[in-house]
Design a protein around this motif. Structure first.
Motif, PDB file in Angstrom:
ATOM      1  N   SER A 133      26.844  75.796 -29.530  1.00 49.48           N
ATOM      2  CA  SER A 133      28.074  75.167 -30.019  1.00 49.48           C
ATOM      3  C   SER A 133      28.950  74.670 -28.875  1.00 49.48           C
ATOM      4  CB  SER A 133      28.866  76.151 -30.892  1.00 49.48           C
ATOM      5  OG  SER A 133      29.437  77.197 -30.121  1.00 49.48           O
ATOM      6  N   ARG A 136      27.559  71.290 -27.970  1.00 49.35           N
ATOM      7  CA  ARG A 136      27.133  70.460 -29.100  1.00 49.35           C
ATOM      8  C   ARG A 136      27.566  69.009 -28.928  1.00 49.35           C
ATOM      9  NH1 ARG A 136      25.333  71.235 -34.105  1.00 49.35           N
ATOM     10  NH2 ARG A 136      25.441  73.475 -33.789  1.00 49.35           N
ATOM     11  N   ASP A 137      28.801  68.783 -28.522  1.00 51.05           N
ATOM     12  CA  ASP A 137      29.289  67.412 -28.379  1.00 51.05           C
ATOM     13  C   ASP A 137      28.480  66.645 -27.336  1.00 51.05           C
ATOM     14  OD1 ASP A 137      31.188  67.932 -30.270  1.00 51.05           O
ATOM     15  OD2 ASP A 137      32.843  68.202 -28.848  1.00 51.05           O
ATOM     16  N   LYS A 138      28.112  67.311 -26.246  1.00 49.84           N
ATOM     17  CA  LYS A 138      27.343  66.650 -25.189  1.00 49.84           C
ATOM     18  C   LYS A 138      25.928  66.323 -25.658  1.00 49.84           C
ATOM     19  CE  LYS A 138      29.920  69.051 -21.570  1.00 49.84           C
ATOM     20  NZ  LYS A 138      29.856  70.060 -20.478  1.00 49.84           N
ATOM     21  N   SER A 140      25.025  65.875 -28.831  1.00 45.67           N
ATOM     22  CA  SER A 140      25.054  64.966 -29.976  1.00 45.67           C
ATOM     23  C   SER A 140      25.453  63.546 -29.604  1.00 45.67           C
ATOM     24  CB  SER A 140      26.022  65.497 -31.045  1.00 45.67           C
ATOM     25  OG  SER A 140      25.626  66.783 -31.475  1.00 45.67           O
ATOM     26  N   LEU A 141      26.002  63.362 -28.417  1.00 44.97           N
ATOM     27  CA  LEU A 141      26.437  62.044 -27.972  1.00 44.97           C
ATOM     28  C   LEU A 141      25.253  61.319 -27.347  1.00 44.97           C
ATOM     29  CD1 LEU A 141      28.765  60.048 -27.498  1.00 44.97           C
ATOM     30  CD2 LEU A 141      29.124  61.158 -25.269  1.00 44.97           C
ATOM     31  N   GLY A 153      20.878  61.775 -32.653  1.00 48.92           N
ATOM     32  CA  GLY A 153      21.896  62.734 -32.238  1.00 48.92           C
ATOM     33  C   GLY A 153      21.824  64.047 -32.987  1.00 48.92           C
ATOM     34  N   GLU A 157      21.625  70.210 -34.129  1.00 46.83           N
ATOM     35  CA  GLU A 157      21.369  70.714 -35.482  1.00 46.83           C
ATOM     36  C   GLU A 157      19.972  71.312 -35.586  1.00 46.83           C
ATOM     37  OE1 GLU A 157      20.947  68.958 -40.050  1.00 46.83           O
ATOM     38  OE2 GLU A 157      21.783  67.706 -38.458  1.00 46.83           O
ATOM     39  N   THR A 184      22.482  68.382 -18.685  1.00 43.81           N
ATOM     40  CA  THR A 184      23.815  68.734 -19.178  1.00 43.81           C
ATOM     41  C   THR A 184      24.507  69.708 -18.233  1.00 43.81           C
ATOM     42  OG1 THR A 184      23.002  68.497 -21.449  1.00 43.81           O
ATOM     43  CG2 THR A 184      25.078  69.689 -21.137  1.00 43.81           C
TER      44      THR A 184
END
Length: 218
Positions: A133, A136-138, A140-141, A153, A157, A184
């Protein structure tokens, strides 16, 4: 926690490293699976093939969609051996991996045996989900460098689903692989927590250190 007999990554997550893309090896895809399923020095006979088979069967028999399995493979291997390009879908690819492992075990005169997941593994579900979590933003982008690995993306999930429904150990190993392929950045604090999770899962000394370089990417 019982320790694995492997110094490095292993099983399905370890296999993705053998196909790190773009995959252009002289060996065929199935020969490369056979290489990955071959025991290293001082490992128990059949341990690599058994670990790979166990992970793969769990994914194959899971409720994960075939698209999510394909996403995980692309993201962890950096698009190595793209299954659509080779005229197969992700579950067909999993079946081929199992067949190679079975043949390897037959050659060693060993029997493939399903091993139940230990309860202490499931106890790590929430800690692994928390780590996913945080990035997650990194994940999903989609960017120019990651779009070919995960055009939808959805890799975060898919990782969550593996952790919750398949095996938190496998989910964490695939998470580490995805962090590596995406490059990342992580903090020192995250890396320390990864090391602690690796200890709880019984990983070898050179497993989690594979992502240490990401602490210098910030």
């Amino acid at each position: 926690m019982k320790r694995h007999p492997f110094a490095f990554d292993f099983g399905f997550s370890g296999l993705t490293k053998w196909f790190y893309g773009p995959w252009q090896h002289e060996r065929t895809a199935l020969q490369t699976v056979g290489d990955a399923a071959t025991d290293r020095l001082d490992e128990p006979a059949g341990s690599e093939a058994s670990a790979l088979r166990s992970d793969t069967v769990r994914l194959l028999e899971s409720s994960l969609s075939t698209d999510h399995i394909a996403t995980l493979w692309r993201a962890a291997s950096n698009q190595g051996h793209s299954t659509p390009y080779f005229g197969t879908d992700a579950r067909d690819w999993l079946r081929q991996i199992v067949e190679v492992c079975d043949e390897k075990l037959r050659t060693l005169r060993l029997t493939a045996e399903a091993t139940p997941l230990r309860s202490e593994l499931w106890a790590q579900t929430e800690p692994v989900l928390r780590e996913i979590s945080l990035v997650r933003d990194k994940l999903s982008l989609t960017t120019d460098s990651t779009r070919h690995m995960d055009p939808t993306g959805s890799v975060a999930e898919a990782l969550d689903e593996v952790v919750i429904t398949v095996n938190p150990d496998l989910g964490f190993r695939l998470f580490l692989r995805v962090l590596n392929t995406y490059g990342t950045p992580i903090t020192e604090g995250q890396y320390v927590r990864f090391e602690a999770l690796g200890e709880r899962f019984g990983y070898g000394e050179f497993h989690v250190v594979d992502v240490e370089w990401l602490t210098h990417q910030r």
